[in-house]
Design a protein around this motif. Structure first.
Motif, short mmCIF file in Angstrom:
data_model
loop_
_atom_site.label_atom_id
_atom_site.label_comp_id
_atom_site.label_asym_id
_atom_site.label_seq_id
_atom_site.Cartn_x
_atom_site.Cartn_y
_atom_site.Cartn_z
N SER A 1 47.57 33.00 38.60
CA SER A 1 48.25 34.18 38.45
C SER A 1 49.47 34.51 39.67
O SER A 1 48.75 35.17 40.61
N GLY B 1 50.40 41.50 43.46
CA GLY B 1 51.35 43.10 43.31
C GLY B 1 52.36 43.07 44.70
O GLY B 1 52.03 41.78 45.38
N GLY C 1 51.37 36.81 39.88
CA GLY C 1 51.57 38.14 39.89
C GLY C 1 50.42 39.04 40.47
O GLY C 1 50.28 40.06 40.57
N GLN C 2 49.21 38.22 40.73
CA GLN C 2 47.81 39.04 40.86
C GLN C 2 48.15 40.00 42.31
O GLN C 2 47.17 40.91 42.26
N ARG D 1 39.79 45.10 45.31
CA ARG D 1 40.55 46.08 45.21
C ARG D 1 41.78 45.68 44.08
O ARG D 1 42.33 46.53 43.51
N LEU D 2 42.11 44.29 43.94
CA LEU D 2 43.02 43.70 43.08
C LEU D 2 42.51 43.06 41.95
O LEU D 2 43.26 42.76 40.83
N ASP D 3 41.33 43.22 41.27
CA ASP D 3 40.81 42.96 40.20
C ASP D 3 41.09 41.52 39.93
O ASP D 3 41.62 41.17 38.86
N GLU E 1 40.70 37.65 38.94
CA GLU E 1 40.03 37.31 37.52
C GLU E 1 39.15 36.23 38.00
O GLU E 1 39.04 35.09 37.67
#
Lengths: 415, 349
Positions: free
Chosen positions: B168, B173, B170-171, B69-71, B73
């Motif tokens: 990351s 959200g 911010g990954q 769902r959150l892509d 990386e």
């Protein structure tokens, strides 16, 4: 646009201001007092070029004769060269109270002031009195920047200089500074903003992709097959697709539209930027890099040329409830290539007959339906309208699968 | 992430000895030390109750959610390689250090944690990070416990040694923040607040710092709230800093440690304007844990059963007990005039 290596940043601000230049003013918090030679007026054409180069694009493939096995050819690619939204952050007018003019310059067609202030009310009043249009209520936002000891870069158009220089369009302003802060102040622009704002951020870096650290950064959906008719309305498609993705993500993410090692592209929506163009945009580390000769006879190089620049294009639609704080970035080590690209597959219209051709024709309605569904899900457009426009009827009843013995001999024409 | 090695807990009694001086009593030496991740034999019930199972399930679910769902990386193949490398390293170290049994759980937690945090384009570096993470548990030890949270040191080492990895923050959200928060709180319940004092102390300090700065700057409350509604912060708070194997032994020490880490993280993020303040700060202040334990001694912790954090005497102390001679050396004057407070602060859980 942000160019950054280590703590050195070159920020280029362009905006789509369309009114009377008299009315134009920007107020941007900056981390340091800027000397005159840290400010430069850039060339909008360079930004337009970067925009065109990195824009989401269409790729067209033409189905070959299924009776003859050949490789698909990549052909043309119109690009959705979206207008560059700027960092427009409101204008100002007012009076002074505890405001210090740290520096005052005229650069190109702009009159520029670097201000520091003790109190937000004083700054707001001062800006108002000096005819910088600043939105009501800006002082609460200004206050937090003042407390962080940030300075304010304010610019107005000097009409006399503009007439002398002969530019009718407002050129982008570039500032170079050194600061560990890798961020874009967006809060000022949201004060009293009428609806969500649009911002494109182009980041040119050395190591890799840039992303936001305080908001999710996601890649736009890419690589989908969409109906061929999208070619004639790619602008609409792109806008609807972006709006749909924003809605899907609850307007709380930043979208990566392009992330690529500069110097090549495949396919290219526009020619990659030359070293000279990149230097003008502020890529300061290219100074002494020898430029390899461009490949002759090929409009766009498809092979990598050492360019030592990585470009990231971010697109964000934001408003205050969903983006309460300024955008903070980081440069990652990600050198993977990403582009927003959408594939058009033109059907083969030949009339040859062979088993493969029959099978190909049989597969087309399903393919059209699939493309229509993809387009509907990407854009939120009405599926029936898409079907009508793309010629995709309702999905045909699935063909009964071939029996295993039918499959054995079908390629030999014996069955 | 918390690497919840080993099993049992042993309380080190504290007694006043003359002149109001607090000192530690050296516990009896363990009969059967299992350093570095060896697993003592336990009943099936203990296995079922091991809070690490909840943690493994939660981390795996978060990873699946992140991938789907959150892509995130990270590819499925890279995630598998990292977890595989973590398990393999644990196995090899178990053999090298002659441990009686291979226990995959801690390595699985570390591997999953790395998948959630570390990003790189290079499969080789991903595997190397997993190997460094697990090996650090065996190599970087003082006084019978590993100094650094393994995942933390694995990530920080890779960021220092190469410039080809990143994290990351911010990954995550903030859409699924509350579900995530609930899952983390569920973890606390499952662990029955074992050493959760460090979690509470950290989050209280960090919130105070973030809110305090915003109040001072005159920012609207939505800004600090947005900063705190961050999956990376939750993961750090509930799984990484709370790692009972690497936090100080005494409650006072843990609260001091949490305060230092919160201040460090805040300083990196809001004064130096660098990312991953939490990770850098934890790595730096983890190196002070031996000193904190020396100043503020307490009972060594290890997971036994869902954590009362209280002492289970009689079953023997594993992992660290064999080194309790070090603890004796750690007995020092602590707080001459506050014996009652000290007794409270030294108490577990």
């Amino acid at each position: 646009m942000l160019v950054r290596q280590d703590d050195k940043t070159v920020l280029t601000m362009a905006n789509d201001f369309k009114g009377d230049p008299k009315e134009f003013a920007i107020v941007v918090p900056v981390p340091t007092v800027l000397e005159k030679d840290q400010i430069h007026v850039g060339d909008k054409a360079l930004l337009d070029h970067l925009d065109a180069y990195s824009a989401p694009r269409l790729v067209e493939y033409f189905d070959g004769n299924p009776c003859v096995r050949t490789r698909d050819d990549v052909l043309r690619l119109p690009s959705a060269s979206a207008a560059i939204g700027g960092l427009a952050s409101g204008g100002g007018r007012a009076k002074s109270l505890g405001v210090t003019i740290e520096a005052q310059y005229t650069v190109g067609e702009y009159d520029i002031l670097i201000l520091s202030a003790l109190q937000s009310n004083g700054l707001e009043t001062w800006l108002r009195e000096n005819e910088y249009r600043i939105p009501a209520g800006a002082s609460s936002v200004l206050g937090s920047y003042i407390r962080q000891n940030m300075k304010f870069f304010v610019a107005k158009v000097n009409l006399k200089e503009q007439a002398k220089l002969g530019f009718s369009m407002l050129r982008p302003i570039q500032v170079a500074y050194e600061s560990p802060k890798f961020m874009l102040p967006i809060r000022l622009g949201m004060v009293n903003a009428d609806g969500p704002q649009e911002l494109f951020v182009f980041a040119l870096t050395r190591k890799g992709r840039v992303e936001t650290t305080n908001y999710r950064t996601v890649k736009l959906p890419t690589g989908m097959d969409v109906p061929v008719y999208v070619k004639d309305k790619f602008g609409d498609f792109y806008k609807a697709m972006f709006a749909q993705q924003v809605k899907k993500e609850n307007m709380s993410t930043v979208f990566t539209e392009y992330a690529w090692d500069m110097g090549w592209c495949d396919p290219c929506a526009a020619e990659p930027l030359s070293s000279e163009e990149l230097r003008k945009l502020g890529v300061f580390w290219l100074d002494d890099t020898p430029q390899p000769p461009a490949a002759q006879g090929r409009p766009f190089p498809i092979r990598p040329r050492p360019q030592d620049v990585y470009v990231t294009r971010l697109h964000v639609r934001y408003d205050n409830p969903h983006f309460p704080e300024d955008l903070v970035f980081q440069e990652t080590a990600d050198r993977g290539n990403f582009q927003g690209r959408y594939v058009l597959r033109h059907e083969w219209k030949g009339d040859e007959t062979c088993d493969a051709a029959s099978e190909y024709r049989r597969s087309l309605p399903q393919r059209r339906e699939r493309e229509a569904q993809t387009l509907a899900s990407l854009t939120g457009w009405d599926i029936n309208e898409i079907r009508k426009q793309s010629g995709a009827g309702p999905a045909p009843a699935p063909q009964p699968p071939l029996k295993w013995w039918q499959r054995i001999w079908r390629d030999y024409g014996l069955f | 992430m918390a690497i919840l090695d080993e099993t049992l807990t042993r309380q080190v009694g504290s007694r006043a000895r003359g002149n109001g001086v607090q000192a530690l009593e050296c516990p009896p030496p363990a009969r059967q030390p299992f350093p570095h991740g060896g697993r003592p034999k336990r009943g099936r019930g203990a296995l079922k109750r091991d809070p690490r199972h909840y943690q493994i399930a939660l981390l795996a679910a978060l990873l699946a959610y992140g991938l789907i769902r959150l892509d995130f990386e990270i590819s499925g193949a890279q995630a598998a390689a990292m977890v595989g490398a973590a398990l393999l390293t644990q196995y090899l170290c178990t053999r090298i250090w002659n441990l009686p049994a291979f226990d995959p759980r801690s390595a699985l937690i570390s591997g999953l944690s790395l998948c959630l945090l570390l990003r790189t384009n290079s499969l080789l570096l991903a595997v190397a990070a997993a190997a460094v993470t697990i090996a650090s548990k065996f190599v970087l030890r003082v006084g019978g416990k590993h100094i650094f949270n393994p995942t933390n040191v694995g990530i920080v080492a890779m960021m220092l040694l190469t410039d080809r990895v990143w994290v990351s923050p911010g990954q995550w959200g903030n859409v699924a923040f509350f579900a995530f928060l609930m899952a983390c709180l569920g973890g606390l319940v499952v662990n029955r607040a074992a050493r959760s004092d460090v979690t509470y102390a950290f989050i209280a300090c960090y919130m105070a710092l973030v809110f305090g700065r915003s109040v001072w700057l005159g920012e609207p409350p939505t800004i600090p709230i947005h900063r705190l509604e961050n999956g990376a912060l939750l993961l750090f708070t509930f799984f990484m800093i709370s790692d009972p194997r690497t936090t100080p032994d005494s409650r006072a020490g843990r609260i001091l440690f949490a305060f230092l880490v919160a201040c460090g993280a805040w300083y990196v993020q809001f004064r130096l304007f660098r990312t991953n303040g939490l990770l850098w700060s934890l790595a730096v202040f983890s190196s002070t844990v031996p000193a904190i334990d020396w100043l503020l001694p307490g009972a060594r912790y290890a997971w036994s059963r869902p954590g009362t954090g209280r002492l289970t005497s009689g079953e023997g102390a594993y992992e660290t007990a064999g080194r309790d001679g070090d603890r004796a050396r750690g007995a020092r004057v602590v707080w001459p005039n506050a014996p009652r407070l000290l007794r409270f602060l030294r108490s577990q859980g």
